[in-house]
Design a protein around this motif. Sequence first.
Motif, PDB file in Angstrom:
ATOM      1  N   CYS A 185       0.563  -1.493  -0.204  1.00  0.00           N
ATOM      2  CA  CYS A 185       0.466  -0.055  -0.173  1.00  0.00           C
ATOM      3  C   CYS A 185       0.540   1.239   0.105  1.00  0.00           C
ATOM      4  CB  CYS A 185      -1.061  -0.278   1.256  1.00  0.00           C
ATOM      5  SG  CYS A 185      -1.849  -0.763   1.044  1.00  0.00           S
ATOM      6  N   ARG A 186       2.012   1.180   0.771  1.00  0.00           N
ATOM      7  CA  ARG A 186       2.628   2.613   0.636  1.00  0.00           C
ATOM      8  C   ARG A 186       3.523   2.354  -0.534  1.00  0.00           C
ATOM      9  NH1 ARG A 186       4.277   0.426   5.713  1.00  0.00           N
ATOM     10  NH2 ARG A 186       6.323  -1.246   5.221  1.00  0.00           N
ATOM     11  N   ALA A 187       3.682   1.545  -1.043  1.00  0.00           N
ATOM     12  CA  ALA A 187       5.072   1.669  -2.248  1.00  0.00           C
ATOM     13  C   ALA A 187       4.358   2.152  -3.704  1.00  0.00           C
ATOM     14  CB  ALA A 187       5.785   0.214  -2.510  1.00  0.00           C
ATOM     15  N   MET A 188       2.478   1.857  -3.887  1.00  0.00           N
ATOM     16  CA  MET A 188       1.719   2.371  -4.490  1.00  0.00           C
ATOM     17  C   MET A 188       0.995   3.185  -4.331  1.00  0.00           C
ATOM     18  SD  MET A 188       2.233  -0.030  -7.571  1.00  0.00           S
ATOM     19  CE  MET A 188       1.023  -0.205  -8.043  1.00  0.00           C
ATOM     20  N   GLY A 189       0.968   3.530  -3.196  1.00  0.00           N
ATOM     21  CA  GLY A 189       0.226   5.122  -2.908  1.00  0.00           C
ATOM     22  C   GLY A 189      -1.288   3.965  -2.657  1.00  0.00           C
ATOM     23  N   ILE A 190      -1.018   3.069  -2.613  1.00  0.00           N
ATOM     24  CA  ILE A 190      -3.708   2.810  -2.218  1.00  0.00           C
ATOM     25  C   ILE A 190      -3.584   3.121  -1.073  1.00  0.00           C
ATOM     26  CG2 ILE A 190      -4.761   1.390  -2.563  1.00  0.00           C
ATOM     27  CD1 ILE A 190      -2.655   0.602  -5.013  1.00  0.00           C
ATOM     28  N   ASP A 191      -4.815   3.538  -0.645  1.00  0.00           N
ATOM     29  CA  ASP A 191      -5.115   4.061   0.890  1.00  0.00           C
ATOM     30  C   ASP A 191      -5.753   2.653   1.496  1.00  0.00           C
ATOM     31  OD1 ASP A 191      -6.021   5.157   2.829  1.00  0.00           O
ATOM     32  OD2 ASP A 191      -8.213   4.993   1.634  1.00  0.00           O
ATOM     33  N   LYS A 192      -4.636   2.349   2.545  1.00  0.00           N
ATOM     34  CA  LYS A 192      -5.501   1.125   3.291  1.00  0.00           C
ATOM     35  C   LYS A 192      -6.690   1.003   3.878  1.00  0.00           C
ATOM     36  CE  LYS A 192      -2.003   1.029   6.717  1.00  0.00           C
ATOM     37  NZ  LYS A 192      -0.477  -0.053   6.877  1.00  0.00           N
ATOM     38  N   ASP A 193      -7.129   2.450   3.968  1.00  0.00           N
ATOM     39  CA  ASP A 193      -8.432   2.127   4.308  1.00  0.00           C
ATOM     40  C   ASP A 193      -9.695   1.382   3.281  1.00  0.00           C
ATOM     41  OD1 ASP A 193      -7.815   3.236   7.124  1.00  0.00           O
ATOM     42  OD2 ASP A 193      -8.373   4.901   6.341  1.00  0.00           O
ATOM     43  N   LYS A 194      -9.866   1.692   1.885  1.00  0.00           N
ATOM     44  CA  LYS A 194      -9.659   1.879   0.872  1.00  0.00           C
ATOM     45  C   LYS A 194      -9.792  -0.560   0.773  1.00  0.00           C
ATOM     46  CE  LYS A 194     -10.284   1.835  -4.516  1.00  0.00           C
ATOM     47  NZ  LYS A 194      -9.605   2.556  -5.314  1.00  0.00           N
ATOM     48  N   VAL A 195      -8.287  -0.535   0.668  1.00  0.00           N
ATOM     49  CA  VAL A 195      -8.192  -1.951   0.611  1.00  0.00           C
ATOM     50  C   VAL A 195      -8.887  -2.713   2.061  1.00  0.00           C
ATOM     51  CG1 VAL A 195      -5.842  -3.797   0.964  1.00  0.00           C
ATOM     52  CG2 VAL A 195      -5.618  -1.552  -0.133  1.00  0.00           C
ATOM     53  N   VAL A 196      -8.681  -1.984   2.743  1.00  0.00           N
ATOM     54  CA  VAL A 196      -9.572  -3.166   4.234  1.00  0.00           C
ATOM     55  C   VAL A 196     -11.059  -3.267   4.282  1.00  0.00           C
ATOM     56  CG1 VAL A 196     -10.403  -2.999   6.591  1.00  0.00           C
ATOM     57  CG2 VAL A 196      -7.747  -2.226   5.750  1.00  0.00           C
ATOM     58  N   ALA A 197     -11.406  -2.361   3.276  1.00  0.00           N
ATOM     59  CA  ALA A 197     -13.211  -1.886   3.400  1.00  0.00           C
ATOM     60  C   ALA A 197     -13.732  -2.952   2.018  1.00  0.00           C
ATOM     61  CB  ALA A 197     -13.584  -0.722   2.464  1.00  0.00           C
ATOM     62  N   THR A 198     -12.672  -2.825   0.926  1.00  0.00           N
ATOM     63  CA  THR A 198     -12.955  -4.089  -0.374  1.00  0.00           C
ATOM     64  C   THR A 198     -12.380  -5.225   0.277  1.00  0.00           C
ATOM     65  OG1 THR A 198     -12.469  -2.501  -1.619  1.00  0.00           O
ATOM     66  CG2 THR A 198     -12.240  -4.630  -2.619  1.00  0.00           C
ATOM     67  N   PHE A 199     -12.003  -6.086   1.436  1.00  0.00           N
ATOM     68  CA  PHE A 199     -11.865  -6.932   1.451  1.00  0.00           C
ATOM     69  C   PHE A 199     -12.770  -7.819   2.504  1.00  0.00           C
ATOM     70  CE2 PHE A 199      -7.208  -6.750  -0.196  1.00  0.00           C
ATOM     71  CZ  PHE A 199      -7.226  -8.440  -1.157  1.00  0.00           C
ATOM     72  N   ASP A 216     -15.830  -6.017   2.268  1.00  0.00           N
ATOM     73  CA  ASP A 216     -16.989  -6.204   1.326  1.00  0.00           C
ATOM     74  C   ASP A 216     -16.571  -7.972   0.451  1.00  0.00           C
ATOM     75  OD1 ASP A 216     -18.039  -3.570   2.426  1.00  0.00           O
ATOM     76  OD2 ASP A 216     -17.083  -2.553   0.237  1.00  0.00           O
ATOM     77  N   HIS A 217     -16.126  -8.266   0.590  1.00  0.00           N
ATOM     78  CA  HIS A 217     -15.660  -9.034   0.227  1.00  0.00           C
ATOM     79  C   HIS A 217     -15.876 -10.878   1.221  1.00  0.00           C
ATOM     80  CE1 HIS A 217     -15.562  -7.228  -3.348  1.00  0.00           C
ATOM     81  NE2 HIS A 217     -15.815  -7.773  -4.651  1.00  0.00           N
ATOM     82  N   GLY A 218     -16.102 -10.627   2.378  1.00  0.00           N
ATOM     83  CA  GLY A 218     -16.167 -11.300   3.264  1.00  0.00           C
ATOM     84  C   GLY A 218     -14.496 -11.676   3.888  1.00  0.00           C
ATOM     85  N   PHE A 219     -14.201 -11.165   3.631  1.00  0.00           N
ATOM     86  CA  PHE A 219     -12.452 -11.334   4.271  1.00  0.00           C
ATOM     87  C   PHE A 219     -12.924 -11.012   6.235  1.00  0.00           C
ATOM     88  CE2 PHE A 219     -11.580 -12.328   0.524  1.00  0.00           C
ATOM     89  CZ  PHE A 219     -10.828 -12.897   0.457  1.00  0.00           C
ATOM     90  N   GLU A 220     -11.927 -11.478   6.735  1.00  0.00           N
ATOM     91  CA  GLU A 220     -11.325 -10.659   7.796  1.00  0.00           C
ATOM     92  C   GLU A 220     -10.910  -9.621   7.813  1.00  0.00           C
ATOM     93  OE1 GLU A 220     -10.371 -11.579  12.909  1.00  0.00           O
ATOM     94  OE2 GLU A 220     -11.348 -13.257  11.694  1.00  0.00           O
ATOM     95  N   VAL A 221     -10.577  -9.377   8.254  1.00  0.00           N
ATOM     96  CA  VAL A 221      -8.798  -8.295   8.669  1.00  0.00           C
ATOM     97  C   VAL A 221      -8.136  -8.020   9.380  1.00  0.00           C
ATOM     98  CG1 VAL A 221      -7.592  -6.248   6.842  1.00  0.00           C
ATOM     99  CG2 VAL A 221      -9.452  -6.916   5.582  1.00  0.00           C
ATOM    100  N   ILE A 222      -7.022  -8.358   9.433  1.00  0.00           N
ATOM    101  CA  ILE A 222      -6.060  -8.490  10.429  1.00  0.00           C
ATOM    102  C   ILE A 222      -4.486  -7.603  10.339  1.00  0.00           C
ATOM    103  CG2 ILE A 222      -7.286  -9.798  12.120  1.00  0.00           C
ATOM    104  CD1 ILE A 222      -4.845 -11.850  11.290  1.00  0.00           C
ATOM    105  N   ASN A 223      -3.937  -6.847  11.420  1.00  0.00           N
ATOM    106  CA  ASN A 223      -2.537  -5.819  10.939  1.00  0.00           C
ATOM    107  C   ASN A 223      -2.189  -5.086  10.405  1.00  0.00           C
ATOM    108  OD1 ASN A 223      -1.841  -7.827  13.304  1.00  0.00           O
ATOM    109  ND2 ASN A 223      -1.348  -9.535  11.899  1.00  0.00           N
ATOM    110  N   HIS A 224      -3.774  -4.814  10.446  1.00  0.00           N
ATOM    111  CA  HIS A 224      -3.751  -3.793   8.862  1.00  0.00           C
ATOM    112  C   HIS A 224      -3.127  -2.044   9.633  1.00  0.00           C
ATOM    113  CE1 HIS A 224      -7.672  -1.691  10.111  1.00  0.00           C
ATOM    114  NE2 HIS A 224      -7.395  -2.800  10.582  1.00  0.00           N
ATOM    115  N   ASP A 225      -2.963  -2.110  10.797  1.00  0.00           N
ATOM    116  CA  ASP A 225      -2.294  -0.320  11.273  1.00  0.00           C
ATOM    117  C   ASP A 225      -1.771  -0.353  11.494  1.00  0.00           C
ATOM    118  OD1 ASP A 225      -5.367  -0.149  11.863  1.00  0.00           O
ATOM    119  OD2 ASP A 225      -5.112  -1.027  13.918  1.00  0.00           O
ATOM    120  N   ASN A 226      -0.331  -1.004  11.187  1.00  0.00           N
ATOM    121  CA  ASN A 226       1.129  -0.467  11.100  1.00  0.00           C
ATOM    122  C   ASN A 226       1.501   0.288   9.727  1.00  0.00           C
ATOM    123  OD1 ASN A 226       0.759  -3.055  12.815  1.00  0.00           O
ATOM    124  ND2 ASN A 226       1.643  -4.451  11.411  1.00  0.00           N
TER     125      ASN A 226
END
Length: 77
Positions: free
Chosen positions: A51-65, A67-77
Amino acid sequence: MKVIDFNLPIKQLADQYDDFVPLMVELGFTKIKIPGMLESVGRLVNLNKGCRAMGIDKDKVVATFRDHGFEVINHDN
């Protein structure tokens, strides 16, 4: 339950979940489709670094996963 751990290598997540790579492409991680990229860089880079390297918002990544039924962990680093 499907779990996305932002500290695991992207390659490991791709091997574990068939829908991982298509979701990554949808989010803007288009380089994941370059032949060999997942096999090489994907073994070293996790979602936090990606996310840092590509400049993609982690909140958007978390929300997308989520929304597709994933539990998301360790995204606050």
